[in-house]
Write an enzyme that holds these catalytic residues in place. Sequence first.
Site, PDB file in Angstrom:
ATOM      1  N   GLU A   1      21.003 -54.675 -25.555  1.00  0.00           N
ATOM      2  CA  GLU A   1      21.842 -53.506 -25.846  1.00  0.00           C
ATOM      3  C   GLU A   1      23.281 -53.656 -25.362  1.00  0.00           C
ATOM      4  O   GLU A   1      23.806 -52.789 -24.639  1.00  0.00           O
ATOM      5  CB  GLU A   1      21.194 -52.238 -25.287  1.00  0.00           C
ATOM      6  CG  GLU A   1      19.864 -51.943 -25.953  1.00  0.00           C
ATOM      7  CD  GLU A   1      19.342 -50.521 -25.733  1.00  0.00           C
ATOM      8  OE1 GLU A   1      20.004 -49.738 -25.030  1.00  0.00           O
ATOM      9  OE2 GLU A   1      18.278 -50.202 -26.274  1.00  0.00           O
TER      10      GLU A   1
ATOM     11  N   GLU B   1      12.015 -52.399 -28.896  1.00  0.00           N
ATOM     12  CA  GLU B   1      11.798 -51.162 -28.135  1.00  0.00           C
ATOM     13  C   GLU B   1      11.685 -49.993 -29.098  1.00  0.00           C
ATOM     14  O   GLU B   1      12.372 -49.948 -30.124  1.00  0.00           O
ATOM     15  CB  GLU B   1      12.934 -50.879 -27.140  1.00  0.00           C
ATOM     16  CG  GLU B   1      12.962 -51.797 -25.955  1.00  0.00           C
ATOM     17  CD  GLU B   1      14.052 -51.455 -24.951  1.00  0.00           C
ATOM     18  OE1 GLU B   1      14.363 -50.264 -24.774  1.00  0.00           O
ATOM     19  OE2 GLU B   1      14.610 -52.396 -24.362  1.00  0.00           O
TER      20      GLU B   1
END
Length: 481
Positions: free
Chosen positions: A170, A379
């Site tokens: 991320e 995720e």
Amino acid sequence: MTDKLDTLKPEFPEKFLWGGSTSSWQVEGAIEEDGKTLSLMDLNTRKKKGYADDTYASDMYHHYKEDVKLMAEAGMTSYRFSIAWSRIYPTSDGKVNKKGLDFYNNLINELIKYNITPIVTIYHYDMPVWIDEKYDGWYGRGIIAEFDKYCRTIFREFGDRVKYWLSINEQNMQICYGDWLGIDKHPDTWFEDKWKVNHIMNLCHATAVVACHELVPDGKIGPVPGYVPIYPYSCNPKDQIAAMNAEELTEKVWCDFYAHREYSPFIKKYWERNNIDPNIRPGDMQLIKQARIDFFALNCYRSNTAKYCSPDDKAQVYELNKSGKKGELKFPKVPGMYQLVKNPYVEYTDWDWEIDPISIRYMLKYVWDHYQLPMMITENGYGEHEKISKDGKIHDPNRIKFLREQIRNVGLAIAEGCPVIAYNPWTFLDVLSTGNGMSKRYGFVYVNTTDQDKLDFKRIPKDSYYWYQKVIKSNGKDLDD
Ligand code: BGP
């Protein structure tokens, strides 16, 4: 619900990888054991009042055999985890820590023993303190050579068994929410600094990609953007442009860069308008050009909705909900670009996150349409306050409901032609939440520890564990309770 949206049926290919996901600092504990030194995340979690510190986390460092056995019993065929850089290189003396390598070698061997494919993140927020002290963390270019060295060590050591690698977790979220994720050191100048930091991260990503292809036979590597699809609030054309602006500035700029290996015209114009110099030096773009990724790993939990925001409006920063009491989140306003607003068509979690299973299908279709690269979900999940019930079990119907619809939508995207390799929800077992310690649990397996008390770390499979076991066994056909 989503199954009424159209007549398609979800599909999952043979050999689809069904797994779970964690990260080192959120799951391992043992932060100063066997030679490991501290990371900034270790220090941060201690500072945040009310959050469990990660000295113990879920204590997977000492429970990994039991945990891998539970994964195998669930039928899992992949496990996505990260390596703690400061376990491998604990200090600036350049000496590799044998015991750190041993831990990951043992974990990987245990996974392989049960035919579970390891998917390894190289960096998941846990900056070694020594790197920060020596090079000013992501602010200094000294980190690039150290990152390259760390990557080459783990590729050489584990690359015979680990074929799927993920570069930086991320990166887009770290840049967009630098204060929350602890990399913004000078809030007053972050508006400009973040693009310099981002460029250094891009160079580290590129060194990882190049080194992986050089050192890992048949190795594949991809980035891990945190993806929050953005819908326009209405069919007002101004809302559509606002949604596109939000999409650019929170995720598309990164995805375009990874896929095309150059900065997009959108971001170059944005820098020009705002007098931003990302400090690109001679040779940087040559390295970046070589970094051809093999797939996109995608983290997706929710969607956002964007609306027109006048240039005369007052700016508002994104204030995430840190308490788990509904209604605390404050949406951002970026005057002249976009503002995010509440979506009247979806429900919200206690942390004000949109419950929107269609968002994952939208994301897969979007990324495939734009980049034509295989994808894996690394995720996706449902965070909740949880306790052991009187019957000694953990009943988590909301998680099952959430994941069922998310999985269905992954299957629908596949049925529409999107190549998806794997589904690794967050998380296999309860880990520390980035924002809320053990108060916000995501696991299929309960870990008996709380923010206040260490307790015994006993593993208790939740109802969702047994449900996921059935899903895996039927290769996604049986999604019912
Ligand atoms: C992702 C991070 C994970 C994880 C997850 C859930 O952005 O990659 O590390 O923490 O979000 O977020 P949270 O724990 O804040 O609910």
